[in-house]
Design an enzyme around this catalytic site. Structure first.
Site, mmCIF file in Angstrom:
data_model
loop_
_atom_site.group_PDB
_atom_site.id
_atom_site.type_symbol
_atom_site.label_atom_id
_atom_site.label_comp_id
_atom_site.label_asym_id
_atom_site.label_seq_id
_atom_site.Cartn_x
_atom_site.Cartn_y
_atom_site.Cartn_z
ATOM 1 C CG HIS A 237 -53.836 22.386 28.291
ATOM 2 N ND1 HIS A 237 -52.619 22.967 28.780
ATOM 3 C CD2 HIS A 237 -53.537 23.237 26.970
ATOM 4 C CE1 HIS A 237 -51.890 23.718 27.678
ATOM 5 N NE2 HIS A 237 -52.687 23.555 26.981
ATOM 6 C CG ASP B 26 -49.748 22.113 33.176
ATOM 7 O OD1 ASP B 26 -48.761 21.643 32.646
ATOM 8 O OD2 ASP B 26 -50.959 22.727 32.480
ATOM 9 C CG ASP C 54 -54.335 22.246 33.791
ATOM 10 O OD1 ASP C 54 -53.245 22.946 33.153
ATOM 11 O OD2 ASP C 54 -54.513 21.226 34.072
ATOM 12 C CG ASN D 68 -49.088 23.834 29.105
ATOM 13 O OD1 ASN D 68 -49.490 22.977 29.206
ATOM 14 N ND2 ASN D 68 -48.438 24.603 29.339
ATOM 15 C CE1 TYR E 205 -49.821 26.186 35.943
ATOM 16 C CE2 TYR E 205 -50.376 24.224 36.607
ATOM 17 C CZ TYR E 205 -50.374 25.449 35.671
ATOM 18 O OH TYR E 205 -51.363 25.607 34.996
ATOM 19 C CG HIS F 278 -55.010 26.320 26.374
ATOM 20 N ND1 HIS F 278 -53.987 27.250 26.010
ATOM 21 C CD2 HIS F 278 -55.264 26.135 27.450
ATOM 22 C CE1 HIS F 278 -53.342 27.084 26.577
ATOM 23 N NE2 HIS F 278 -54.319 26.744 28.034
ATOM 24 C CG HIS G 66 -51.699 18.915 29.937
ATOM 25 N ND1 HIS G 66 -51.810 18.718 31.417
ATOM 26 C CD2 HIS G 66 -50.625 19.874 29.288
ATOM 27 C CE1 HIS G 66 -51.900 20.287 31.462
ATOM 28 N NE2 HIS G 66 -51.459 21.441 30.767
#
Length: 433
Positions: free
Chosen positions: A324, A171, A144, A204, A174, A297, A287
Site C-alpha cells: 500500500h 495491488d 504494488d 485497494n 493496477y 496512507h 495490504h
C-alpha cells in the site's frame, strides 16, 4: 591539528556521506505490450499457486470455447505420465468479456522437484519447481507491482534469485477498471509466475466495484484463485497455507475484519490449528500496513490493527508483511505502538514498481519502533534457514542493478520463550466467544 585527528575527521565525513538519505529514482512510463496475438485456444497468462498439501493450482486463460481444463504433467520434458482435470470460469465487466479462465489442481507432487507441464493439451511446455518440505526455504516479496519500467526491473531482479515462493501483499495489475490491463499483467508475470507459486492477497486496486453495476474484486477472484477452500475459508480474500516449516496467513484489508466478521472468526480458528512444533515460523500478509511512519496512507490500518493485533500477538506471529505505501520500512518487534520483544517484525514493501510513484515523505522524528525506511522501488527476500533463524534483506532497484540496502537476521519467537509465556493468553483470546 594532529594527523590522527585529521584522519578520524575524514573517516567520519566519509561515513556521513555514505549514510545520507537515498535519492529516489524518477518514475518510469507504463509498459507497452507489443506481443504477437496467439491462436484463440492457446494457453495465456499461466501462473501457479499452492493448493493444499503437495498440490499446485495451475491457472491460465484461453479464448477458445472448447479448450479443456486439463493439465498434463511429469518429471521429464515432453513426457506427461499424469493428467488432471479442473474447472473453468469467466466474467463480464461492463463491455469487456474475459476469456475462459481455467483452474486445475495437480498432485500429489514430490517436494523440491521440477515438473514439466502443458495446459489445455496444446501450446508450449512450462516447468515448475515445488517448494521443499523442510528448511531452508526462501520467499521473495514485492507488493504494488503494476506494469511500469520499474515493475520490469523488479521482476528481472526476482528472476535472478534462487527462491521457492513469491509473496505479493496486494495491488497486482493496477488495471483500475480497464480489464485488458489484467490480461497484459498476466502476460508480464507469466515467465516467473508459471515457474514458482505466486501467493497473493488483495489490495485497494483490486476492488473495481461500481455501485449497482459491478461487484468488487470480480476480476481478482476470477483470475487469481488462492487456496481459501483448502484452508477452511469462505472467501478468496483471506486464507492460509504451509510451506516447509512456515505457516502463512493472508488477510483481507478490504473485507470485514471486526470481531463479529467471518474473517475474524476464521482467523481465530486458523490460529488455533497452528502447531509450532511442525511450523515454528508464523507469517501474516495483508495490504494496508499497521506500522507506518510515511506521510502516505497514515492511519488507514488503525481499525484493522485494533481488531486483530491482539490475536496475532497472542499467537506469536513472527513477521507481518504489508504493501500500500509506496516505500520500504522495517520495524523492530512491536506491539501496541511500542517496541515489544514478543511482538512481530512489521515490514512495508509496497514499492514493486507501480505507476503512481514513490512515497518519499516521512514523519520526523522517526518513531522509536522504526528501524529502516527508504523510498525506493525493489523487492525483498526472506530465507528461513531453520526453526530459529531467518535472513531478511531488501534489494532496491538502482540503475537496474539490485542493491542490498537493508539486511537483518530475525530470531523466531519459538526460540525466545515468548510462546510459552503467552500460551494461557492465547487460549483465552482465541477461545473467547
Amino acid at each position: 591539528m594532529e594527523p590522527k585527528f585529521m584522519l578520524l575527521m575524514v573517516a567520519l565525513m566519509t561515513i556521513a556521506t555514505a549514510s545520507a538519505d537515498y535519492v529516489r529514482p524518477k518514475p518510469r512510463k507504463i509498459l507497452d505490450f507489443p506481443w504477437e496475438s496467439k491462436h484463440s485456444s492457446q494457453p495465456q497468462q499461466v501462473h501457479i499457486s499452492l493448493a493444499g498439501d503437495q498440490h499446485m493450482r495451475v491457472t491460465w486463460i484461453a479464448d477458445g470455447k472448447s479448450s479443456p481444463s486439463i493439465v498434463e504433467y511429469g518429471t521429464s520434458p515432453g513426457k506427461y505420465n499424469r493428467i488432471a482435470q479442473g474447472e473453468s470460469t469467466s466474467y463480464d465487466y461492463l463491455l469487456y468479456s474475459s476469456g475462459k479462465i481455467h483452474h486445475t489442481v495437480i498432485g500429489p507432487l514430490e517436494h523440491n522437484t521440477v515438473y514439466f507441464y502443458r495446459c489445455g493439451k496444446q501450446g508450449p511446455e512450462f516447468q515448475l519447481k515445488t517448494p521443499p518440505s523442510e528448511f531452508p526455504v526462501t520467499f521473495t516479496v514485492a507488493g504494488d507491482l503494476g506494469q511500469t519500467g520499474w515493475t520490469k526491473s523488479t521482476l528481472d531482479h526476482i528472476d535472478l534469485c534462487t527462491y521457492d515462493v513469491h509473496l505479493l501483499p496486494g495491488d497486482l495489475s493496477y488495471a483500475d477498471y480497464i480489464q485488458s490491463r489484467w490480461d497484459t499483467f498476466g502476460e508480464l508475470v507469466q515467465p516467473l509466475a508459471s515457474a514458482r507459486p505466486w501467493m497473493v492477497t488483495e489490495g485497494n486496486h483490486e476492488k473495481e466495484n461500481i455501485l449497482i453495476l459491478e461487484d468488487g474484486f470480480q476480476s481478482y477472484n476470477a483470475r487469481w484463485k488462492m487456496p481459501y477452500e483448502e484452508s477452511g475459508s469462505s472467501s478468496n480474500l483471506y486464507y492460509s497455507f504451509d510451506v516447509a516449516g512456515a505457516h502463512l496467513i493472508m488477510l483481507g484489508s478490504y473485507t470485514d475484519y471486526d470481531e463479529y466478521s467471518e474473517q475474524y472468526s476464521w482467523l481465530k480458528a486458523d490460529l488455533l490449528k497452528v502447531d509450532r512444533k511442525r511450523t515454528p515460523w508464523l507469517l501474516v500478509l495483508f495490504h494496508v500496513p499497521w506500522y507506518n511512519s510515511n506521510k502516505a496512507h497514515r492511519g488507514e490500518g488503525d481499525h484493522m490493527m485494533q481488531a486483530m493485533e491482539p490475536l496475532l500477538y497472542a499467537a506469536g506471529v513472527d513477521i507481518v508483511l504489508a504493501g500500500h505505501v509506496h516505500a520500504y520500512e522495517r520495524s523492530k518487534r512491536v506491539y501496541g505502538g511500542r517496541s515489544d520483544s514478543c511482538g512481530a517484525v512489521h515490514v512495508t514493501v509496497g514499492d514493486g514498481g507501480n505507476r503512481e510513484g514513490l512515497a518519499s515523505k516521512y514523519i520526523n522524528p522517526q518513531p522509536e519502533w522504526s528501524v529502516f525506511r527508504e523510498a525506493s522501488f525493489g523487492h525483498a527476500e526472506l530465507k528461513i534457514v531453520n526453526s530459529t533463524h531467518a535472513l531478511w534483506s531488501w534489494h532496491r532497484n538502482d540503475d537496474d542493478e539490485p542493491v542490498r540496502s537493508d539486511e537483518v537476521w530475525i530470531t523466531s519467537l519459538v526460540s525466545s520463550g515468548c510462546l510459552a509465556d503467552k500460551r494461557p493468553e492465547l487460549r483465552k483470546i482465541l477461545l473467547a466467544p
